[in-house]
Design a protein around this motif. Structure first.
Motif, PDB file in Angstrom:
ATOM      1  N   LYS A  47     -49.058 -88.301  42.293  1.00 12.74           N
ATOM      2  CA  LYS A  47     -48.060 -87.933  41.272  1.00 12.74           C
ATOM      3  C   LYS A  47     -46.636 -87.948  41.811  1.00 12.74           C
ATOM      4  O   LYS A  47     -45.694 -88.188  41.086  1.00 12.74           O
ATOM      5  N   GLU A  48     -46.501 -87.706  43.107  1.00  9.24           N
ATOM      6  CA  GLU A  48     -45.159 -87.469  43.637  1.00  9.24           C
ATOM      7  C   GLU A  48     -44.234 -88.678  43.597  1.00  9.24           C
ATOM      8  O   GLU A  48     -43.015 -88.536  43.644  1.00  9.24           O
ATOM      9  N   ILE A  49     -44.811 -89.852  43.500  1.00 13.26           N
ATOM     10  CA  ILE A  49     -43.971 -91.043  43.485  1.00 13.26           C
ATOM     11  C   ILE A  49     -43.314 -91.247  42.116  1.00 13.26           C
ATOM     12  O   ILE A  49     -42.235 -91.839  42.010  1.00 13.26           O
ATOM     13  N   LEU A 111     -39.919 -80.638  39.306  1.00 14.91           N
ATOM     14  CA  LEU A 111     -40.606 -79.359  39.479  1.00 14.91           C
ATOM     15  C   LEU A 111     -42.091 -79.634  39.698  1.00 14.91           C
ATOM     16  O   LEU A 111     -42.848 -79.864  38.752  1.00 14.91           O
ATOM     17  N   ASP A 112     -42.473 -79.662  40.954  1.00 16.89           N
ATOM     18  CA  ASP A 112     -43.864 -79.951  41.290  1.00 16.89           C
ATOM     19  C   ASP A 112     -44.683 -78.674  41.144  1.00 16.89           C
ATOM     20  O   ASP A 112     -44.186 -77.585  41.394  1.00 16.89           O
ATOM     21  N   GLU A 113     -45.937 -78.808  40.740  1.00 10.27           N
ATOM     22  CA  GLU A 113     -46.829 -77.657  40.525  1.00 10.27           C
ATOM     23  C   GLU A 113     -46.183 -76.649  39.584  1.00 10.27           C
ATOM     24  O   GLU A 113     -46.157 -75.443  39.843  1.00 10.27           O
ATOM     25  N   VAL A 230     -56.682 -90.032  46.216  1.00  7.98           N
ATOM     26  CA  VAL A 230     -56.121 -90.971  47.196  1.00  7.98           C
ATOM     27  C   VAL A 230     -55.840 -90.267  48.532  1.00  7.98           C
ATOM     28  O   VAL A 230     -56.031 -90.843  49.599  1.00  7.98           O
ATOM     29  N   ARG A 231     -55.405 -89.009  48.443  1.00  8.25           N
ATOM     30  CA  ARG A 231     -55.131 -88.287  49.691  1.00  8.25           C
ATOM     31  C   ARG A 231     -56.390 -88.217  50.555  1.00  8.25           C
ATOM     32  O   ARG A 231     -56.350 -88.437  51.764  1.00  8.25           O
ATOM     33  N   GLN A 232     -57.526 -87.955  49.912  1.00 13.87           N
ATOM     34  CA  GLN A 232     -58.774 -87.857  50.655  1.00 13.87           C
ATOM     35  C   GLN A 232     -59.172 -89.211  51.238  1.00 13.87           C
ATOM     36  O   GLN A 232     -59.583 -89.295  52.404  1.00 13.87           O
TER      37      GLN A 232
HETATM   38 MG   LIG Z   1     -48.052 -83.220  45.022  1.00 14.31          MG
END
Ligand SMILES: [Mg+2]
Ligand SMILES: Nc1ncnc2c1ncn2[C@@H]1O[C@H](COP(=O)(O)OP(=O)(O)OP(=O)(O)O)[C@@H](O)[C@H]1O
Length: 413
Positions: A47-49, A111-113, A230-232
């Motif tokens: 999501k961060e991108i 604003l993440d999370e 994807v992180r995993q």
């Molecule tokens: Mg994040």
């Protein structure tokens, strides 16, 4: 569609899955407007991108871009962080300070999370979204700002509304344009593309040939449920790259890295389960550490052997005496397979055995509890990045929020 490829290239986004393309396309379309965007998707989906894509393709691109992780800021200070405070407004407020909404005037705030925001902060946020107005903590003066807000959440916000944790009016205001980032398990062949990309990246990073998968192992990746998305996949690719000597990875090898709790794709659990993921990742982390330790011991044996055979030059040896001394201390105290009568004194009497023996006790008493190890690793990571939680969390392979929770749980300073 040409734009899509350019965006993917520019931001290093891998994959062709339709749902991913749609998400990128919406981001590009909404970028030039000032609409609020809410990005939803499970943990680790990437999501961060998206807020970065939106900011870069907006007319605000020369303005500031501030990413705030709402889950990582303590409740007591979040209002002041976002909206600023006046001198003396609370203990420790020795100066007045601008908040992010003031600093980012003319720019974008991510604003993440966002679902982690306390209800009282949600009220302030709604106001600034609707009117551009806000008030610093401890002030009564109404200030104005022109900020575009992009929010993200990996929890189900409608569920949070039902539980009274999130304001419905704020949700509708933020969710003007929803972007849904698909879970990795839905992306089919993209899983293999991502694996290939990560394996090449890690091969470069660790200066070794890239790992490859046989067809059974590929199927295993395609059918895994990927609770950490994807992180995993990225973490697992890194672990296999480091640990496995054999570059052609077969299914039975790969299986060791896919936690059982991840299961197969079918019974999808919507809520992320960070804790479970973390504990299995932690197990793998320990395996890496233990393997590294055993490699270290092999190296030590080798050095010891070289010294005994006189193959290490005395001058070199002297200039590295500190290092070598440490090396022996650990070999002697920790590795029962090594002949303890072998000490460097035989060849180099300047080394003191007494120190070696004294240190032994300390090392034997070293704590073997998992939580102690966890605390130690968290502290080390925080130290390494001067307390920057984002970086530390990245290094530890956990989300910043999990890190924040752990810091609180263990009372780490
Ligand atoms: Mg994040
Ligand atoms: N399509 C993609 N191509 C390349 N890398 C990706 C892609 N999607 C995600 N990643 C990588 O996966 C990792 C996790 O992504 P990210 O931090 O954006 O997840 P997230 O959705 O914000 O998760 P969380 O909700 O836990 O914060 C990052 O290292 C990111 O670079």
């Amino acid at each position: 569609m040409r734009d899509l490829q350019i965006i993917k290239q520019r931001f290093g986004i891998i994959g062709n899955y339709e749902g991913l393309n749609r998400a990128i396309d919406i981001a590009a379309q909404v970028a030039p407007t000032d609409l609020s965007v809410l990005i939803s998707g499970e943990s680790g989906t990437g999501k961060e991108i998206f807020p970065q894509v939106i900011h870069s393709y907006s007319s605000r691109k020369h303005g500031s871009y501030i990413a705030v992780n709402c889950g990582a800021i303590p409740e007591g200070t979040i209002d002041s962080e976002l909206f600023g405070h006046e001198k003396g407004s609370f203990t420790g407020a020795t100066d007045s300070r601008k908040g992010y909404f003031e600093v980012a005037d003319g720019g974008t705030i991510f604003l993440d999370e966002v679902a982690e925001l306390p209800l009282s902060t949600q009220v302030r946020l709604l106001r600034v979204l609707e009117t551009g107005e806000f008030i610093r903590v401890g002030s009564s003066k109404v200030l104005k700002t022109n900020v575009r807000v992009i929010a993200a959440s990996n929890i189900d916000v409608p569920g949070a509304i039902e539980n009274g944790k999130f304001r419905e009016d704020l949700f509708y205001r933020l969710n003007t344009v929803p972007i849904i980032v698909p879970a990795l398990r839905e992306r089919g062949e993209d899983i293999l593309l991502l694996f290939r990309k990560f394996s090449v990246d890690f091969a470069e990073k660790y200066r070794m040939p890239a790992i490859r998968l046989d067809s059974e192992a590929k199927n295993m990746l395609l059918n895994y449920r990927w609770p950490g998305n994807v992180r995993q996949l990225k973490n697992i690719t890194e672990q296999v790259s480091i640990i496995e000597g054999e570059r052609e990875v077969i299914a039975s090898t790969l299986r060791k890295y896919l936690p059982e709790s991840g299961g197969t794709k079918l019974p999808a659990i919507i809520n992320k389960n960070d804790e479970k993921l973390f504990s299995s990742e932690r197990e793998i982390l320990y395996k890496i550490l233990f393997d590294m330790k055993s490699d270290m011991n092999d190296l030590k044996k080798l050095v010891l052997d070289l010294i005994r055979r006189g193959e290490i030059d005395v001058k070199f040896h002297e200039s590295n005496s500190g290092v070598i001394k440490n090396l022996f201390r650990e070999v002697n105290s920790q590795d029962s397979d090594i002949d303890n009568s072998i000490t460097p004194e035989a060849d180099f009497p300047q080394y003191q055995t007494r120190n070696i023996i004294q240190d032994t006790e300390e090392i034997i008493e070293e704590s073997l509890s998992l939580s102690d190890k966890e605390i130690e690793m968290i502290k080390k990571a925080l130290e390494k990045y001067n307390g920057k939680r984002k970086m530390a969390a990245k290094e530890l392979g956990i989300s910043e929020r999990t890190l924040y929770r752990k810091i609180k749980e263990y009372g780490i300073e």
